[in-house]
Write a protein that holds these residues in place. Structure first.
Motif, PDB file in Angstrom:
ATOM      1  N   TYR A  12      19.612   2.581  -3.596  1.00  0.00           N
ATOM      2  CA  TYR A  12      19.703   2.028  -2.231  1.00  0.00           C
ATOM      3  C   TYR A  12      17.721   2.268  -1.008  1.00  0.00           C
ATOM      4  O   TYR A  12      17.870   1.594  -0.644  1.00  0.00           O
ATOM      5  CB  TYR A  12      20.662   2.715  -1.085  1.00  0.00           C
ATOM      6  CG  TYR A  12      22.067   2.410  -1.162  1.00  0.00           C
ATOM      7  CD1 TYR A  12      22.135   1.552  -3.023  1.00  0.00           C
ATOM      8  CD2 TYR A  12      23.052   2.833  -1.018  1.00  0.00           C
ATOM      9  CE1 TYR A  12      23.811   1.759  -2.944  1.00  0.00           C
ATOM     10  CE2 TYR A  12      24.893   2.768  -1.195  1.00  0.00           C
ATOM     11  CZ  TYR A  12      24.818   2.135  -2.154  1.00  0.00           C
ATOM     12  OH  TYR A  12      26.224   2.017  -1.968  1.00  0.00           O
ATOM     13  N   ALA A  13      17.115   2.427  -2.494  1.00  0.00           N
ATOM     14  CA  ALA A  13      16.188   2.764  -1.682  1.00  0.00           C
ATOM     15  C   ALA A  13      14.671   2.418  -2.713  1.00  0.00           C
ATOM     16  O   ALA A  13      15.147   3.138  -4.039  1.00  0.00           O
ATOM     17  CB  ALA A  13      15.879   4.272  -0.526  1.00  0.00           C
ATOM     18  N   VAL A  14      13.512   1.835  -2.477  1.00  0.00           N
ATOM     19  CA  VAL A  14      12.957   1.934  -3.100  1.00  0.00           C
ATOM     20  C   VAL A  14      11.209   2.062  -2.552  1.00  0.00           C
ATOM     21  O   VAL A  14      11.493   1.530  -1.781  1.00  0.00           O
ATOM     22  CB  VAL A  14      12.693   0.490  -4.310  1.00  0.00           C
ATOM     23  CG1 VAL A  14      11.455   0.290  -4.680  1.00  0.00           C
ATOM     24  CG2 VAL A  14      13.881   0.512  -4.712  1.00  0.00           C
ATOM     25  N   GLY A  15      11.136   2.708  -2.581  1.00  0.00           N
ATOM     26  CA  GLY A  15       9.099   3.271  -2.017  1.00  0.00           C
ATOM     27  C   GLY A  15       9.580   3.221  -0.856  1.00  0.00           C
ATOM     28  O   GLY A  15      10.743   3.673  -0.102  1.00  0.00           O
ATOM     29  N   ARG A  16       9.408   2.082   0.332  1.00  0.00           N
ATOM     30  CA  ARG A  16       9.702   2.491   1.289  1.00  0.00           C
ATOM     31  C   ARG A  16      10.369   1.037   1.912  1.00  0.00           C
ATOM     32  O   ARG A  16      10.529   0.974   2.740  1.00  0.00           O
ATOM     33  CB  ARG A  16       8.362   2.338   2.668  1.00  0.00           C
ATOM     34  CG  ARG A  16       7.724   3.669   2.967  1.00  0.00           C
ATOM     35  CD  ARG A  16       6.488   3.339   2.991  1.00  0.00           C
ATOM     36  NE  ARG A  16       5.568   4.602   3.418  1.00  0.00           N
ATOM     37  CZ  ARG A  16       5.409   5.224   4.340  1.00  0.00           C
ATOM     38  NH1 ARG A  16       5.560   4.792   4.915  1.00  0.00           N
ATOM     39  NH2 ARG A  16       4.641   6.867   4.103  1.00  0.00           N
ATOM     40  N   ILE A  17      11.687   1.025   1.083  1.00  0.00           N
ATOM     41  CA  ILE A  17      12.790  -0.556   1.457  1.00  0.00           C
ATOM     42  C   ILE A  17      13.712   0.335   1.089  1.00  0.00           C
ATOM     43  O   ILE A  17      14.050   0.617   0.101  1.00  0.00           O
ATOM     44  CB  ILE A  17      12.291  -1.280   0.491  1.00  0.00           C
ATOM     45  CG1 ILE A  17      11.053  -1.534   0.469  1.00  0.00           C
ATOM     46  CG2 ILE A  17      13.241  -2.357   0.712  1.00  0.00           C
ATOM     47  CD1 ILE A  17      10.151  -2.912  -0.429  1.00  0.00           C
ATOM     48  N   GLY A  26       0.566  -1.145   0.582  1.00  0.00           N
ATOM     49  CA  GLY A  26      -0.150  -0.004  -0.591  1.00  0.00           C
ATOM     50  C   GLY A  26       1.196   0.983   0.160  1.00  0.00           C
ATOM     51  O   GLY A  26       1.948   1.218   0.041  1.00  0.00           O
ATOM     52  N   PRO A  27       0.423   2.274   0.018  1.00  0.00           N
ATOM     53  CA  PRO A  27       1.350   3.651  -0.418  1.00  0.00           C
ATOM     54  C   PRO A  27       1.902   4.347   0.892  1.00  0.00           C
ATOM     55  O   PRO A  27       3.473   4.334   1.179  1.00  0.00           O
ATOM     56  CB  PRO A  27      -0.374   4.287  -0.465  1.00  0.00           C
ATOM     57  CG  PRO A  27      -1.161   4.352   0.566  1.00  0.00           C
ATOM     58  CD  PRO A  27      -1.217   2.427  -0.212  1.00  0.00           C
ATOM     59  N   GLY A  28       1.597   3.442   2.432  1.00  0.00           N
ATOM     60  CA  GLY A  28       2.514   3.688   3.356  1.00  0.00           C
ATOM     61  C   GLY A  28       2.670   2.188   4.461  1.00  0.00           C
ATOM     62  O   GLY A  28       3.021   2.308   5.353  1.00  0.00           O
TER      63      GLY A  28
END
Length: 385
Positions: free
Chosen positions: A273-278, A133-135
């Motif tokens: 080093y980041a994709v979305g919240r990962i 989800g978005p968050g």
């Protein structure tokens, strides 16, 4: 901004990230696939940048108390001649600390002791990490499913998360070197805190610990997958004529203690080093060869930078973008430098090239050598509130 995180991987980088997130008020769960925390590995050298990161995480003093400063030693030839002397006092004057040697198991324990025991789930392998989800990011560990506002993938060079985020990336490749290492069973009579010895296509080094024992490592240029029926006997055969204390270090080692791993690296840099919240951290993001001793230090820098960005960022995504901007250029530059150091050090085998390298090292002033070290060691961490 959210305040729950799952850290995948309970190694040095993952534990440090969990400590940093805890210090800024996040609820953190560490997922570690090993069912028994054996703290595999021998010893580690921590440079000023890694120690400063540990200070910011609140564990620097405990780590220093359990470490031995590297004031004496340097780089030698197999016959024992010195190519370069270590000036630990000059380095301490320049950056406030010498390089410190510590068993990996001790460092792991000190990091774990800074976290609530219930926050570490051992025997739980993250089989999938996905943004649902978005968050919300979801980590599935068999029958256990964890939802969080953030996932930190610190799952090592074979990172499952990295493979899912960047399926077209070639992944880790063999560096051309394989390493055998161990900690001696009992104290050894050493006259230096740290040494490297370079032969043709081979390196032998040691790190002294406070209790008189030592970690030693042997790096060899061999085809990937090479293994020996009796590793310790093979090393005695290869290094029997090298200078003291190399034979004594091998004689003080139990055969069952010898670890053997091929050295792999992420030779192709990641685009982010980041994709979305990962977020990717440590070897999952920038696995490098050990020739500068910076792998763990760069993971510790990652952990502090990530926590500082999340402490002040308006959103998780904005904080991770800042983390990527700050960490990717530096860590990838260090990885390139480590690869080059290996090519000019242990991996060099042609007699003429070795002779030219040795002459250049003998002629390099100690001040110039310290300046070269400071390129990587002199790092100031952001403040973690």
């Amino acid at each position: 901004m959210g305040n729950t995180a799952v850290v995948v991987g309970g190694g040095i980088g993952g534990l440090a990230a969990a400590i940093g997130l805890s210090r800024i008020g996040w609820a953190v769960t560490v997922v570690e696939r090993a069912s028994i925390l054996e703290d595999a590995g021998a010893g580690i050298s921590l440079a000023a940048n890694g120690l400063r990161a540990l200070d910011e995480l609140g564990v620097g003093e405990a780590v220093r108390d359990a470490s031995r400063g590297q004031y004496s030693g340097g780089t030698r030839t197999p016959q024992g001649g010195w190519l370069a002397r270590m000036d630990g006092s000059a380095l301490e004057k320049a950056v406030g600390t010498p390089i410190m040697g510590i068993p990996r198991s001790t460092l792991h324990r000190l990091l774990r002791d800074s976290l609530p025991a219930e926050s570490i789930l051992i025997g739980s392998e993250a089989v999938s990490v996905e943004q649902v989800g978005p968050g919300t990011v979801r980590v599935s560990c068999g029958d256990t499913v964890l939802n969080a506002d953030l996932v930190v993938a610190a799952d090592g060079i074979g990172s499952t998360a990295r493979g899912r985020l960047f399926p077209a990336h070639p992944g880790p490749v063999y560096s051309g070197s394989t390493v055998l290492r161990a900690i001696t069973e009992h104290p050894v009579d050493l006259h230096t805190d740290f040494e490297l010895t370079w032969g043709r296509g081979a390196e032998f080094g040691h790190i002294a610990f406070p209790d008189g024992r030592a970690e030693w490592h042997a790096v060899l240029s061999l085809p990937a997958g090479t293994r020996f029926a009796d590793p310790l006997a093979e090393l005695r055969r290869r290094f029997h004529s090298w200078h003291d204390p190399i034979p004594a270090l091998l004689d003080a080692t139990r055969p069952a203690s010898v670890l053997h791993h091929d050295v792999n690296e992420l030779r192709t840099p990641l685009p982010s080093y980041a994709v979305g919240r990962i977020a990717l951290l440590g070897d999952a993001a920038h696995a490098m060869t050990p020739h500068l001793g910076q792998g763990a230090c760069q993971a510790l820098e990652d952990a502090v930078t990530l926590a500082a960005a999340l402490a002040t960022g308006p959103t998780v995504e904005a904080a991770l973008a800042r983390y990527d901007t700050e960490r990717r250029p530096r860590s990838q530059a260090v990885a390139r430098a480590a690869r080059q150091a290996g090519r000019m050090g242990q991996q060099l085998s042609h007699p003429l090239a070795v002779a030219l390298r040795n002459t250049a090292m003998r002629l390099t002033p100690s001040r110039a050598a310290v300046r070269m070290i400071l390129r990587h060691h002199d790092w100031t961490p952001p403040q973690v509130s």
